[in-house]
Design an enzyme around this catalytic site. Structure first.
Site: not given
Ligand SMILES: [Zn+2]
Length: 184
Positions: A45, A50, A107-108, A149-150, A153
């Site tokens: 995701g 991000q 997480c990226l 999770h997304e 964000h």
């Molecule tokens: Zn993340």
């Protein structure tokens, strides 16, 4: 085009993102770039903050693991993971089931930290699409987790905020190190 992924400590990751108004060609191009960036990073995701955009927009792709849910309903009908991937949505809303489940998450935007997070096991997500239609997705497993999770964000929430008290202590020094690396 690959986009640089914003890292922990950047204030945009803490913003309550703005709703998307019009879905113009520029937004569609941004979505294409987000999909490419997510795939390149082997992510499941990616949310607009991000990649530095203050927008309620995210992409999710769990198609590498078609068995990652025990059920999936799309607009009330049984569906397969492959039918809806990659998933792109704007201005989402989420409802949660009662039961909770603990799984590993990363997480990226928070490199090098993968840890257990307890979250609701099931969700019902209302996901407006770029074409003006809406998908209502009821599911569990990795897809339910990725959506939470997304969507977190888009509300300025990171998975490390969702850890238990003990979990927070265990990542505290690694998070501090990420911040100090940013400042160097
Ligand atoms: Zn993340």
């Amino acid at each position: 085009m690959l986009l640089p992924i914003v890292q922990y400590g950047d204030p945009i990751l803490r913003k309550q993102c703005k709703p998307v108004g019009n879905t113009d060609p520029a937004l569609r191009e941004l979505v294409d770039n987000m999909l490419e960036t997510m795939a390149d990073a082997n992510g499941v995701g990616l949310a607009a903050p991000q990649i530095g955009e203050d927008l309620q927009l995210a992409v999710v792709d769990v198609s590498h693991d078609p068995e990652c849910v025990t059920y999936l309903k799309v607009n009330g009908k049984d569906a397969e993971i492959a039918d809806i991937m990659p998933l792109v949505f704007i201005n989402p809303t989420l409802e949660y089931g009662q039961e909770k489940e603990t799984e590993y998450e990363g997480c990226l935007s928070i490199q090098g930290i993968r840890t257990e997070v307890r979250r609701p096991a099931e969700v019902m997500a209302t996901l407006p699409q770029l074409d003006g239609t809406t998908l209502v997705i009821e599911t569990d497993g990795l897809l339910a987790r990725a959506l939470q999770h997304e969507i977190d964000h888009l509300n300025g929430i990171l998975f490390v905020d969702r850890l238990s008290a003990v979990g927070k202590v265990s990542v505290k020094n690694r998070l501090k190190r990420l911040l100090s690396e940013r400042e160097e």
